[in-house]
Structures are given as structure tokens and as C-alpha cells.
Scaffold this motif. Sequence first.
Motif, PDB file in Angstrom:
ATOM      1  N   PHE A 138       0.858  -1.185   0.000  1.00 46.40           N
ATOM      2  CA  PHE A 138       0.000   0.000   0.000  1.00 46.40           C
ATOM      3  C   PHE A 138       0.889   1.229   0.000  1.00 46.40           C
ATOM      4  N   ALA A 139       0.440   2.283  -0.679  1.00 42.47           N
ATOM      5  CA  ALA A 139       1.205   3.533  -0.707  1.00 42.47           C
ATOM      6  C   ALA A 139       0.251   4.712  -0.579  1.00 42.47           C
ATOM      7  N   LEU A 140       0.768   5.785  -0.004  1.00 37.45           N
ATOM      8  CA  LEU A 140      -0.018   6.999   0.219  1.00 37.45           C
ATOM      9  C   LEU A 140       0.804   8.200  -0.208  1.00 37.45           C
ATOM     10  N   ARG A 141       0.176   9.082  -0.974  1.00 29.06           N
ATOM     11  CA  ARG A 141       0.818  10.329  -1.383  1.00 29.06           C
ATOM     12  C   ARG A 141      -0.044  11.495  -0.903  1.00 29.06           C
ATOM     13  N   VAL A 142       0.500  12.337  -0.025  1.00 28.25           N
ATOM     14  CA  VAL A 142      -0.205  13.527   0.441  1.00 28.25           C
ATOM     15  C   VAL A 142       0.193  14.678  -0.470  1.00 28.25           C
ATOM     16  N   VAL A 143      -0.802  15.257  -1.145  1.00 31.12           N
ATOM     17  CA  VAL A 143      -0.541  16.294  -2.160  1.00 31.12           C
ATOM     18  C   VAL A 143      -0.940  17.660  -1.610  1.00 31.12           C
ATOM     19  N   ASP A 144       0.018  18.557  -1.540  1.00 27.78           N
ATOM     20  CA  ASP A 144      -0.249  19.949  -1.171  1.00 27.78           C
ATOM     21  C   ASP A 144      -0.710  20.675  -2.431  1.00 27.78           C
ATOM     22  N   SER A 145      -1.998  21.035  -2.477  1.00 26.18           N
ATOM     23  CA  SER A 145      -2.534  21.678  -3.677  1.00 26.18           C
ATOM     24  C   SER A 145      -2.009  23.088  -3.873  1.00 26.18           C
ATOM     25  N   GLN A 146      -1.430  23.675  -2.801  1.00 29.29           N
ATOM     26  CA  GLN A 146      -0.961  25.062  -2.823  1.00 29.29           C
ATOM     27  C   GLN A 146      -2.094  26.030  -3.125  1.00 29.29           C
ATOM     28  N   GLY A 166      -6.536   4.776 -16.591  1.00 26.31           N
ATOM     29  CA  GLY A 166      -5.572   3.708 -16.353  1.00 26.31           C
ATOM     30  C   GLY A 166      -4.139   4.151 -16.196  1.00 26.31           C
ATOM     31  N   HIS A 167      -3.911   5.416 -15.893  1.00 24.64           N
ATOM     32  CA  HIS A 167      -2.548   5.890 -15.693  1.00 24.64           C
ATOM     33  C   HIS A 167      -1.968   5.324 -14.401  1.00 24.64           C
ATOM     34  N   THR A 168      -0.660   5.196 -14.359  1.00 26.56           N
ATOM     35  CA  THR A 168       0.011   4.657 -13.181  1.00 26.56           C
ATOM     36  C   THR A 168       0.082   5.722 -12.085  1.00 26.56           C
ATOM     37  N   PRO A 169       0.249   5.290 -10.825  1.00 27.99           N
ATOM     38  CA  PRO A 169       0.418   6.265  -9.746  1.00 27.99           C
ATOM     39  C   PRO A 169       1.582   7.217  -9.973  1.00 27.99           C
ATOM     40  N   VAL A 170       2.648   6.735 -10.574  1.00 22.85           N
ATOM     41  CA  VAL A 170       3.798   7.605 -10.847  1.00 22.85           C
ATOM     42  C   VAL A 170       3.410   8.709 -11.818  1.00 22.85           C
ATOM     43  N   GLU A 171       2.672   8.346 -12.857  1.00 23.80           N
ATOM     44  CA  GLU A 171       2.226   9.343 -13.830  1.00 23.80           C
ATOM     45  C   GLU A 171       1.281  10.360 -13.190  1.00 23.80           C
ATOM     46  N   ASP A 177       2.000  17.129  -9.333  1.00 18.45           N
ATOM     47  CA  ASP A 177       3.114  17.990  -8.924  1.00 18.45           C
ATOM     48  C   ASP A 177       3.325  19.128  -9.917  1.00 18.45           C
ATOM     49  N   GLU A 178       3.091  18.851 -11.194  1.00 23.49           N
ATOM     50  CA  GLU A 178       3.235  19.885 -12.220  1.00 23.49           C
ATOM     51  C   GLU A 178       2.100  20.909 -12.156  1.00 23.49           C
ATOM     52  N   LEU A 179       0.891  20.438 -11.842  1.00 25.45           N
ATOM     53  CA  LEU A 179      -0.282  21.302 -11.895  1.00 25.45           C
ATOM     54  C   LEU A 179      -0.469  22.163 -10.645  1.00 25.45           C
ATOM     55  N   ALA A 180      -0.030  21.675  -9.492  1.00 20.99           N
ATOM     56  CA  ALA A 180      -0.287  22.398  -8.236  1.00 20.99           C
ATOM     57  C   ALA A 180       0.155  23.859  -8.290  1.00 20.99           C
ATOM     58  N   PRO A 181       1.379  24.166  -8.706  1.00 18.85           N
ATOM     59  CA  PRO A 181       1.770  25.582  -8.746  1.00 18.85           C
ATOM     60  C   PRO A 181       1.101  26.375  -9.866  1.00 18.85           C
ATOM     61  N   ARG A 182       0.394  25.683 -10.744  1.00 22.08           N
ATOM     62  CA  ARG A 182      -0.299  26.346 -11.858  1.00 22.08           C
ATOM     63  C   ARG A 182      -1.817  26.370 -11.646  1.00 22.08           C
ATOM     64  N   THR A 183      -2.209  26.134 -10.392  1.00 24.09           N
ATOM     65  CA  THR A 183      -3.628  26.181 -10.034  1.00 24.09           C
ATOM     66  C   THR A 183      -3.948  27.569  -9.481  1.00 24.09           C
ATOM     67  N   TYR A 184      -4.911  28.228 -10.101  1.00 24.69           N
ATOM     68  CA  TYR A 184      -5.302  29.588  -9.707  1.00 24.69           C
ATOM     69  C   TYR A 184      -6.750  29.552  -9.212  1.00 24.69           C
ATOM     70  N   ALA A 185      -6.917  29.911  -7.948  1.00 23.93           N
ATOM     71  CA  ALA A 185      -8.256  29.936  -7.350  1.00 23.93           C
ATOM     72  C   ALA A 185      -8.576  31.361  -6.921  1.00 23.93           C
ATOM     73  N   ILE A 224      -9.812  38.047  -4.659  1.00 27.39           N
ATOM     74  CA  ILE A 224      -8.638  37.476  -4.000  1.00 27.39           C
ATOM     75  C   ILE A 224      -8.180  36.238  -4.754  1.00 27.39           C
ATOM     76  N   ARG A 225      -6.876  36.144  -4.980  1.00 22.56           N
ATOM     77  CA  ARG A 225      -6.333  34.984  -5.697  1.00 22.56           C
ATOM     78  C   ARG A 225      -5.445  34.155  -4.787  1.00 22.56           C
ATOM     79  N   ALA A 226      -5.617  32.851  -4.830  1.00 18.80           N
ATOM     80  CA  ALA A 226      -4.770  31.904  -4.103  1.00 18.80           C
ATOM     81  C   ALA A 226      -3.947  31.123  -5.122  1.00 18.80           C
ATOM     82  N   ASN A 227      -2.633  31.138  -4.940  1.00 17.01           N
ATOM     83  CA  ASN A 227      -1.739  30.434  -5.865  1.00 17.01           C
ATOM     84  C   ASN A 227      -0.395  30.246  -5.181  1.00 17.01           C
ATOM     85  N   ARG A 228       0.183  29.060  -5.322  1.00 16.09           N
ATOM     86  CA  ARG A 228       1.493  28.753  -4.750  1.00 16.09           C
ATOM     87  C   ARG A 228       1.542  29.009  -3.233  1.00 16.09           C
TER      88      ARG A 228
END
Length: 327
Positions: A138-146, A166-171, A177-185, A224-228
Motif C-alpha cells: 500500500f502507498a499513500l501520497r499527500v498532495v499539497d494543492s498550494q 488507467g494511468h500509473t500512480p507515478v504518472e 506535482d506539475e499542476l499544483a503551482p499552476r492552479t489559480y483559485a 482574492i487569488r490563491a496560488n502557490r
Amino acid sequence: MRIHTAKKPITRMRVGIAIDVSTDISHEFLVQNGIYVLPSTIHMGDQSVVYDRDPERAVAFYRDHLADKGPASETTPLSVKEIEDLFLRRLVLDFDYIFLITLTSARSLTFENAHKASFTILQSYTQVRAAHRVPGPFALRVVDSQSLFTGPGVLAWEAARMVKAGHTPVEIRQRLDELAPRTYAYLVPHDLQYLLTRATARGDSTVGYFSYFLGNALQLRPIIRANRGTTRTVAKVRHHARAVEWLFQHGAAQIRRGLLVPMVGISYGGDPEKLKAMPGYEALASMAAAHGVELMLSMMAPATAVNIGSGAVSLAYCARDGGDFEG
């Protein structure tokens, strides 16, 4: 003589997604994709209520509690021990790999608590799975959405899409990881006095006293914008309806420029169907349809509304940059 051996069936890894309860995303989407919600507790005087993303309970909160008890309420996320118990009792059995997507670690304790809990979970899951005859690791990845508000919901939407494909967990991990800093709320608050009261109690200086008094005098509403992991005011617009229209126009412009994920999340502090009657929404919906982008409407989580008040509007997307904020 050729000896034929039976091939062992390939067992597909069971990849799951869990989210922070303050992530704004539709209840239907959660159910359809089997996404687990980590609840939080809202303390209102002598009453404490555990909330998940159940829409009926959220409606009841807005109707019965927010106006009179919201300003003095506090929210408590799951503790480290509660997260450990949740995973070891259920989630390590239901899944082989889980992505837990949280609000920005700068504003939420869920990331920190989950990160600490992960050490015990990964050290203890083997015996739990063995006792229930669940094979494999079993594996767990905690993702900080920023991010905040609807932002983490965009990441959850993309993660769910990749799991289905059907993408792998690594993918999936690399993509998140690529999208988190490019997420604009973005957020357009409705009640500045409520927002200031709650922000002051939390030591948040995003909306200060000067901005509050000036905003009230001129009927200005901040966008108000939240990013990174940071928040800042990117515009001030007279009247709430006009500020929301600016936000929707910005969303349409970003769709036209091209998004990294074909989904825009929008939440409202109340009945999300009211969003459709707001100025600028129809044009935004038309732009989304023309470019194959899904608009996902949701009710703002009670745990978020406690700090922001009712009537607020949030919009989020993933893009290469936040663009020029123009109405």
C-alpha cells in the motif's frame, strides 16, 4: 512436448483519491468517482457538528447556523491519530494507492497532520492487510494543492480522470506535482464585515481594516487569488455583482487562451444554482462549451463558509499563468 503454463491474471492496482472537506467540488462527482472526504468538525458554542460534503447537511448549516453562529465558530480538522485510524481501519483495505489532496499547507492543518500520520500508516498497514487477506503493498501520497476554495477540486478532477484512463500512480503523481503551482483559485467575498471579523481572529491580513472601511464606503469588493500557497488581492471592483462578472469574464478569457486541465470549478456560499443567474455566467458557460471545458458547480463547504460568510463566489482553473486580470 511443449508445456503450457497458465498465466496469472493481471490485477489492476486500486488507486483511490481522498480530499480535504474544504475542497469545493460537486457531490455528484465525489459519488461517481468514489472519492473519500476527510471530514472536519465545526464548533458552534456548545454544539459541535462533524461535516463532510453531504449537500443536505451543508444546506442545513447555511440555513440554521451560519448567520448567527458563524462568526464565533471554529473548525477542527482530523487529528494525526484520527487520520491514522481512518486509513488503517478502512482505506488501506479499500485501495492499494491513495492520493490525498489537501488545501495549501500554508493555511490548513490537514496537510501537516496527514503527512505526520503517513509514517505510522506506512509502517502498520502490512499487518492490517494480512489480517484481511489483502495481498500486496500500500502507498499513500499527500498532495499539497498550494491552493484554496475550488482550487484543489481541479486537481481532484484531473486525478480522477487519470485513474479512469488507467494511468500509473507515478504518472498521476508527476502530473499533480506539475499542476499544483499552476492552479489559480479566486474568491469574491460578499460580506466584508464577516470576512474581516474572521480574518482578524485568524491573524490573516489579506483584508485589513483600511481595505474594509474603504470597501464599504465605496462598495468595493476585492477579488482574492490563491496560488502557490499565498493569497493576495488582484482587483477591487465596485459592487459584488460586477466583481463576480469580472471574475467570470476572466475565466472565459483563460479558457480562450487554453487551460492545462479542461475543467473550471465554481462554488457559491449557498445554492450553486444561483450562479447561473449571475452576470457573466452565460458567456462563461458558452465559452466553456465551445472549447470542451467542463464547468463544475458546487456549494461552498461549510468549513470554508465559516471563515468567509455566505454569498461568496470562487472560481478555479489550471493554466500556465494567471493572465492579466481584466474585466
